[in-house]
Write a protein that holds these residues in place. Sequence first.
Motif, PDB file in Angstrom:
ATOM      1  N   LEU A  59      41.888  43.374  33.429  1.00 19.60           N
ATOM      2  CA  LEU A  59      41.968  43.468  35.217  1.00 19.60           C
ATOM      3  C   LEU A  59      42.234  42.039  35.726  1.00 19.60           C
ATOM      4  CD1 LEU A  59      38.566  45.312  34.609  1.00 19.60           C
ATOM      5  CD2 LEU A  59      40.569  46.141  35.072  1.00 19.60           C
ATOM      6  N   LEU A  60      42.448  42.353  36.943  1.00 17.47           N
ATOM      7  CA  LEU A  60      42.885  41.998  37.322  1.00 17.47           C
ATOM      8  C   LEU A  60      41.606  40.889  38.359  1.00 17.47           C
ATOM      9  CD1 LEU A  60      45.674  40.659  38.834  1.00 17.47           C
ATOM     10  CD2 LEU A  60      45.515  42.386  40.956  1.00 17.47           C
ATOM     11  N   SER A  61      42.055  39.862  38.006  1.00 16.03           N
ATOM     12  CA  SER A  61      40.510  38.933  38.964  1.00 16.03           C
ATOM     13  C   SER A  61      41.346  38.828  40.107  1.00 16.03           C
ATOM     14  CB  SER A  61      40.254  37.809  38.006  1.00 16.03           C
ATOM     15  OG  SER A  61      41.035  36.516  38.231  1.00 16.03           O
ATOM     16  N   GLU A  62      40.349  38.385  41.545  1.00 21.46           N
ATOM     17  CA  GLU A  62      40.476  37.827  42.547  1.00 21.46           C
ATOM     18  C   GLU A  62      41.168  36.300  42.126  1.00 21.46           C
ATOM     19  OE1 GLU A  62      38.373  37.183  46.684  1.00 21.46           O
ATOM     20  OE2 GLU A  62      37.154  37.882  45.203  1.00 21.46           O
ATOM     21  N   ASP A  63      40.675  35.736  41.933  1.00 23.59           N
ATOM     22  CA  ASP A  63      41.869  34.201  41.676  1.00 23.59           C
ATOM     23  C   ASP A  63      43.321  34.474  40.775  1.00 23.59           C
ATOM     24  OD1 ASP A  63      39.436  32.943  42.537  1.00 23.59           O
ATOM     25  OD2 ASP A  63      38.818  32.550  40.048  1.00 23.59           O
ATOM     26  N   ILE A  64      43.236  35.133  40.018  1.00 31.48           N
ATOM     27  CA  ILE A  64      44.651  35.378  39.784  1.00 31.48           C
ATOM     28  C   ILE A  64      45.196  36.191  41.030  1.00 31.48           C
ATOM     29  CG2 ILE A  64      46.323  37.068  37.618  1.00 31.48           C
ATOM     30  CD1 ILE A  64      43.688  36.883  35.942  1.00 31.48           C
ATOM     31  N   ALA A  65      44.377  37.410  41.557  1.00 31.66           N
ATOM     32  CA  ALA A  65      45.986  37.551  42.326  1.00 31.66           C
ATOM     33  C   ALA A  65      46.185  36.765  43.687  1.00 31.66           C
ATOM     34  CB  ALA A  65      44.664  39.148  42.994  1.00 31.66           C
ATOM     35  N   THR A  66      44.999  36.273  44.250  1.00 33.24           N
ATOM     36  CA  THR A  66      45.098  35.130  44.895  1.00 33.24           C
ATOM     37  C   THR A  66      46.485  34.163  45.206  1.00 33.24           C
ATOM     38  OG1 THR A  66      43.177  35.391  45.663  1.00 33.24           O
ATOM     39  CG2 THR A  66      44.286  32.469  46.794  1.00 33.24           C
ATOM     40  N   THR A  67      46.928  33.972  43.307  1.00 33.77           N
ATOM     41  CA  THR A  67      47.483  32.342  42.622  1.00 33.77           C
ATOM     42  C   THR A  67      48.824  33.688  42.706  1.00 33.77           C
ATOM     43  OG1 THR A  67      46.097  31.700  41.433  1.00 33.77           O
ATOM     44  CG2 THR A  67      48.454  31.259  40.621  1.00 33.77           C
ATOM     45  N   ALA A  68      48.667  35.078  42.296  1.00 36.09           N
ATOM     46  CA  ALA A  68      50.444  35.714  42.041  1.00 36.09           C
ATOM     47  C   ALA A  68      50.491  36.027  43.368  1.00 36.09           C
ATOM     48  CB  ALA A  68      49.853  36.462  41.299  1.00 36.09           C
ATOM     49  N   PHE A  69      50.092  36.375  44.185  1.00 34.15           N
ATOM     50  CA  PHE A  69      50.584  35.966  45.434  1.00 34.15           C
ATOM     51  C   PHE A  69      51.291  35.096  46.222  1.00 34.15           C
ATOM     52  CE2 PHE A  69      50.429  36.923  50.147  1.00 34.15           C
ATOM     53  CZ  PHE A  69      50.836  38.018  50.721  1.00 34.15           C
ATOM     54  N   ASN A  70      50.309  33.887  45.480  1.00 32.46           N
ATOM     55  CA  ASN A  70      51.281  33.336  46.457  1.00 32.46           C
ATOM     56  C   ASN A  70      52.181  32.697  46.252  1.00 32.46           C
ATOM     57  OD1 ASN A  70      49.248  33.132  48.379  1.00 32.46           O
ATOM     58  ND2 ASN A  70      47.720  31.133  46.948  1.00 32.46           N
ATOM     59  N   GLU A  71      52.114  32.838  44.420  1.00 34.60           N
ATOM     60  CA  GLU A  71      53.594  32.413  43.200  1.00 34.60           C
ATOM     61  C   GLU A  71      54.615  33.171  43.831  1.00 34.60           C
ATOM     62  OE1 GLU A  71      54.205  29.332  42.097  1.00 34.60           O
ATOM     63  OE2 GLU A  71      52.660  28.473  42.019  1.00 34.60           O
TER      64      GLU A  71
END
Length: 66
Positions: free
Chosen positions: A48-60
Amino acid sequence: MTKNVIAIPPGYTIEEQLNERGLTQKEFAKLMELSENSINALISGQILLSEDIATTAFNEIFEDMP
């Protein structure tokens, strides 16, 4: 009248964005500081996509946009 709603898995969106930007999963894994296996599992929907991974992915993914 009901509307049909289609949910798009986060992995599909990430993969689409990587393709548009010419990034490999390996390159993205390095940017995200995750293993290539983790990125592959995320894209394939195995994790699953966690909030931390989602935030980092969005920023990258969107860091180069105005």
